[in-house]
Design a protein around this motif. Structure first.
Motif, PDB file in Angstrom:
ATOM      1  N   LEU A  25       0.834  -1.203   0.000  1.00  0.00           N
ATOM      2  CA  LEU A  25       0.000   0.000   0.000  1.00  0.00           C
ATOM      3  C   LEU A  25       0.870   1.255   0.000  1.00  0.00           C
ATOM      4  O   LEU A  25       0.595   2.208  -0.735  1.00  0.00           O
ATOM      5  CB  LEU A  25      -0.944  -0.006   1.200  1.00  0.00           C
ATOM      6  CG  LEU A  25      -1.831   1.221   1.330  1.00  0.00           C
ATOM      7  CD1 LEU A  25      -2.728   1.384   0.113  1.00  0.00           C
ATOM      8  CD2 LEU A  25      -2.657   1.140   2.596  1.00  0.00           C
ATOM      9  N   SER A  26       1.922   1.258   0.789  1.00  0.00           N
ATOM     10  CA  SER A  26       2.820   2.427   0.827  1.00  0.00           C
ATOM     11  C   SER A  26       3.516   2.636  -0.511  1.00  0.00           C
ATOM     12  O   SER A  26       3.630   3.763  -0.982  1.00  0.00           O
ATOM     13  CB  SER A  26       3.861   2.251   1.935  1.00  0.00           C
ATOM     14  OG  SER A  26       3.226   2.160   3.188  1.00  0.00           O
ATOM     15  N   ARG A  29       0.952   4.116  -2.887  1.00  0.00           N
ATOM     16  CA  ARG A  29       0.734   5.547  -2.626  1.00  0.00           C
ATOM     17  C   ARG A  29       1.867   6.403  -3.182  1.00  0.00           C
ATOM     18  O   ARG A  29       1.624   7.451  -3.787  1.00  0.00           O
ATOM     19  CB  ARG A  29       0.613   5.791  -1.123  1.00  0.00           C
ATOM     20  CG  ARG A  29      -0.709   5.413  -0.553  1.00  0.00           C
ATOM     21  CD  ARG A  29      -0.749   5.771   0.909  1.00  0.00           C
ATOM     22  NE  ARG A  29      -2.068   5.530   1.460  1.00  0.00           N
ATOM     23  CZ  ARG A  29      -2.293   5.164   2.699  1.00  0.00           C
ATOM     24  NH1 ARG A  29      -1.290   4.980   3.531  1.00  0.00           N
ATOM     25  NH2 ARG A  29      -3.526   4.981   3.125  1.00  0.00           N
ATOM     26  N   GLU A  30       3.105   5.979  -2.958  1.00  0.00           N
ATOM     27  CA  GLU A  30       4.252   6.754  -3.436  1.00  0.00           C
ATOM     28  C   GLU A  30       4.288   6.811  -4.960  1.00  0.00           C
ATOM     29  O   GLU A  30       4.561   7.857  -5.540  1.00  0.00           O
ATOM     30  CB  GLU A  30       5.552   6.168  -2.886  1.00  0.00           C
ATOM     31  CG  GLU A  30       5.732   6.355  -1.397  1.00  0.00           C
ATOM     32  CD  GLU A  30       5.710   7.815  -0.985  1.00  0.00           C
ATOM     33  OE1 GLU A  30       6.410   8.636  -1.606  1.00  0.00           O
ATOM     34  OE2 GLU A  30       4.980   8.137  -0.025  1.00  0.00           O
ATOM     35  N   ARG A  32       1.748   6.482  -6.984  1.00  0.00           N
ATOM     36  CA  ARG A  32       0.606   7.275  -7.465  1.00  0.00           C
ATOM     37  C   ARG A  32       0.902   8.774  -7.412  1.00  0.00           C
ATOM     38  O   ARG A  32       0.328   9.544  -8.167  1.00  0.00           O
ATOM     39  CB  ARG A  32      -0.645   6.964  -6.655  1.00  0.00           C
ATOM     40  CG  ARG A  32      -1.215   5.571  -6.847  1.00  0.00           C
ATOM     41  CD  ARG A  32      -1.945   5.441  -8.137  1.00  0.00           C
ATOM     42  NE  ARG A  32      -3.134   6.240  -8.116  1.00  0.00           N
ATOM     43  CZ  ARG A  32      -4.310   5.869  -8.538  1.00  0.00           C
ATOM     44  NH1 ARG A  32      -4.462   4.664  -9.029  1.00  0.00           N
ATOM     45  NH2 ARG A  32      -5.344   6.663  -8.509  1.00  0.00           N
ATOM     46  N   LYS A  33       1.789   9.202  -6.530  1.00  0.00           N
ATOM     47  CA  LYS A  33       2.192  10.615  -6.493  1.00  0.00           C
ATOM     48  C   LYS A  33       2.932  10.984  -7.787  1.00  0.00           C
ATOM     49  O   LYS A  33       2.817  12.101  -8.271  1.00  0.00           O
ATOM     50  CB  LYS A  33       3.102  10.881  -5.297  1.00  0.00           C
ATOM     51  CG  LYS A  33       2.390  10.817  -3.972  1.00  0.00           C
ATOM     52  CD  LYS A  33       3.383  11.024  -2.840  1.00  0.00           C
ATOM     53  CE  LYS A  33       2.737  10.827  -1.493  1.00  0.00           C
ATOM     54  NZ  LYS A  33       3.724  10.925  -0.394  1.00  0.00           N
ATOM     55  N   LYS A  61      -8.168   0.366   2.833  1.00  0.00           N
ATOM     56  CA  LYS A  61      -7.520   1.667   2.654  1.00  0.00           C
ATOM     57  C   LYS A  61      -7.329   1.984   1.173  1.00  0.00           C
ATOM     58  O   LYS A  61      -7.533   3.113   0.742  1.00  0.00           O
ATOM     59  CB  LYS A  61      -6.181   1.705   3.387  1.00  0.00           C
ATOM     60  CG  LYS A  61      -6.319   1.722   4.883  1.00  0.00           C
ATOM     61  CD  LYS A  61      -4.963   1.709   5.551  1.00  0.00           C
ATOM     62  CE  LYS A  61      -5.100   1.653   7.061  1.00  0.00           C
ATOM     63  NZ  LYS A  61      -3.793   1.591   7.729  1.00  0.00           N
ATOM     64  N   ILE A  62      -6.939   0.992   0.397  1.00  0.00           N
ATOM     65  CA  ILE A  62      -6.771   1.184  -1.045  1.00  0.00           C
ATOM     66  C   ILE A  62      -8.100   1.582  -1.674  1.00  0.00           C
ATOM     67  O   ILE A  62      -8.177   2.510  -2.479  1.00  0.00           O
ATOM     68  CB  ILE A  62      -6.221  -0.089  -1.713  1.00  0.00           C
ATOM     69  CG1 ILE A  62      -4.802  -0.348  -1.241  1.00  0.00           C
ATOM     70  CG2 ILE A  62      -6.283   0.010  -3.236  1.00  0.00           C
ATOM     71  CD1 ILE A  62      -4.290  -1.721  -1.568  1.00  0.00           C
ATOM     72  N   ILE A  65      -8.829   5.169  -0.928  1.00  0.00           N
ATOM     73  CA  ILE A  65      -7.997   6.079  -1.736  1.00  0.00           C
ATOM     74  C   ILE A  65      -8.588   6.213  -3.130  1.00  0.00           C
ATOM     75  O   ILE A  65      -8.758   7.317  -3.654  1.00  0.00           O
ATOM     76  CB  ILE A  65      -6.543   5.554  -1.835  1.00  0.00           C
ATOM     77  CG1 ILE A  65      -5.843   5.661  -0.495  1.00  0.00           C
ATOM     78  CG2 ILE A  65      -5.774   6.300  -2.918  1.00  0.00           C
ATOM     79  CD1 ILE A  65      -4.515   4.923  -0.460  1.00  0.00           C
TER      80      ILE A  65
END
Length: 70
Positions: A25-26, A29-30, A32-33, A61-62, A65
């Motif tokens: 997940l981390s 997220r990174e 996707r930035k 959580k995904i 988002i």
């Protein structure tokens, strides 16, 4: 070379939720930035109950988002 160079042609990621230094997940997220339209498939092979619970929490959580983005 930086990560943007390597990510320019990537359309889909295959990530494990359980990785040694950063969970899937981390990583998602990174990345996707850098590349907001990239898609990902997150998997886990854990059979331990605690690992399954943790994976379900990460998947929730995904979902949250992605729901916020649409």
């Amino acid at each position: 070379m930086d990560i943007e160079f390597w990510m320019k042609d990537v359309k889909l990621l295959l990530l494990n939720l359980n990785m040694p230094f950063m969970d899937g997940l981390s990583v998602f997220r990174e990345i996707r930035k850098i590349s907001p339209k990239i898609k990902a498939v997150l998997i886990t092979g854990t059979l331990e109950i605690d690992g399954v619970k943790e994976s379900l929490i990460l998947l929730k959580k995904i979902y949250e988002i992605l729901r916020e983005e649409n």
